[in-house]
Write a protein that holds these residues in place. Sequence first.
Motif, PDB file in Angstrom:
ATOM      1  N   SER A   1      87.548 -35.131   9.392  1.00 17.51           N
ATOM      2  CA  SER A   1      86.875 -36.225   8.619  1.00 17.51           C
ATOM      3  C   SER A   1      85.409 -36.247   9.053  1.00 17.51           C
ATOM      4  O   SER A   1      84.382 -36.444   8.612  1.00 17.51           O
ATOM      5  CB  SER A   1      87.556 -37.399   8.526  1.00 17.51           C
TER       6      SER A   1
ATOM      7  N   LEU B   1      85.709 -41.405  18.469  1.00 15.23           N
ATOM      8  CA  LEU B   1      87.109 -41.076  18.437  1.00 15.23           C
ATOM      9  C   LEU B   1      87.672 -40.502  19.792  1.00 15.23           C
ATOM     10  O   LEU B   1      88.831 -40.850  19.902  1.00 15.23           O
ATOM     11  CB  LEU B   1      87.140 -39.817  17.317  1.00 15.23           C
TER      12      LEU B   1
ATOM     13  N   ARG C   1      91.131 -36.876  11.524  1.00 12.35           N
ATOM     14  CA  ARG C   1      89.590 -37.925  11.786  1.00 12.35           C
ATOM     15  C   ARG C   1      88.672 -36.736  12.240  1.00 12.35           C
ATOM     16  O   ARG C   1      87.625 -37.041  11.980  1.00 12.35           O
ATOM     17  CB  ARG C   1      90.204 -39.143  12.781  1.00 12.35           C
TER      18      ARG C   1
END
Length: 465
Positions: A381, A271, A378
């Motif tokens: 997550s 990420l 994200r």
Amino acid sequence: MYLIALDSETDFDGWRKAARALALHHVTPMEVTWSVQGQAKDLVPPGLSEAPSLPPVETEGTFNVPANFVELARVAILHRDSARFALLYRLLWRLKADHDLLATMTDPDVAEATVMAGAVQRDVQRMRDLVRFREIGREQKAHYAAWFEPEHHIVAFAAPFFARRYADMPWSILTPDICAHWDGHAISFTPGISQKEMPAPNRLEETWRRHFRHDHPITPEAPQKYRRNLSEASILEPLLADAERWTGGRMNPRPETPMKRKTAADDLEALREEAAHCRACHLYKDATQTVFGEGPKSANIMLVGEQPGDKEDLAGHPFVGPAGQMLDRALEEAGVNRKKVYVTNAVKHFKFVPRGKIRLHQKPNTPEIRACRQWYEREVSVMQPDLIVAMGATAAQSVFGKITPIGKNRGRLIDLPDGRKALVTVHPSYLLRLPDPEAKALEYRRFVDDLKIAAALQRKSAHAA
Ligand code: URA
């Protein structure tokens, strides 16, 4: 021979009505040809200029099918296989004689319908994982668009999830079958388009595809912690439950290819790398770099600030400047160990205007907060925090997905739709800006008191570990 032309590929009500009438007229599955309006001509049996239409249901007679068949049919009908309508009618027909047929997983019709429903369910999850909106249009009239190629006819079924999740931004999900649009009030649909009509995928989307296309299998056997990722008002939870119910837990509709699951640390690094190239809004142009979140992967508390400041922009780390020092002091007094929390910002690029030699901080606006929210989502997550602390109005807007006043909400645990807790408090920069020492001291104490709620949670989970 009966030719039934449904209104659309997803016309469950039409199928149900026709299937009921056919069954009541004792029309066997062999005598029925199913199609969708516009495709019917090709299917008219040879020798018949026009297929006979269904006789009206004169009889008052009725019959019952198990509720789980209706639920199964409602999902399986979204499968792209044109044989699905006939398969479901065959099942319905057979259920008249054998009410418990669905329990026989070795039955080829039952197995096929269950596999179809599983494939639809995975496609819905894939859509939820892969749809990434990108801003189009001018800043004042921002609209967000995403391109997606569904395997099955799931767009109308999945659209309400996106309307709930991205309620405050107008968006379009463009697909070859059908396009879904949300204007902040209602969902509407227009015919599908070709990908040529969509701007070429940008780097962000390519990277997204590369890293994530196959990394998020959701199956009925997926662990609870992972299911929590499915977030608010999930339409998938009932589907997952249904899959278990239809199959009596005996069948795991697995993804076609075996998946290798990554660790949280791998995901976070992927990420971070992806976010380093983010071009979702214009802020990357003047900022030195993306300042991504930091903290141990075991952190169960996530602190969210507004955006990196001057120092953070240069250093590439969140909360290392004056606001960071204020935060560190307050965290320590509250009893929160900063080394054990994940610290990030709602917006990951520094927004400023140059004034001589200094760069003056500018508050991010709503389109910028929205454009960056994907990274926050994200991070959540991957990190799976139990508590998210929103410091200041920008952070609160990102965490709650809408403007959330600080004064009214601060200092108490608030339930988020995905089951996590949120805590709203002020931003440490607010304390730095207060001119009156007395007010500053008072507000600082309140800030520490708010953070004590996070400290209590950190202590509780340390004991539990
Ligand atoms: N202010 C923020 O909101 N975040 C930082 O990282 C620094 C200052």
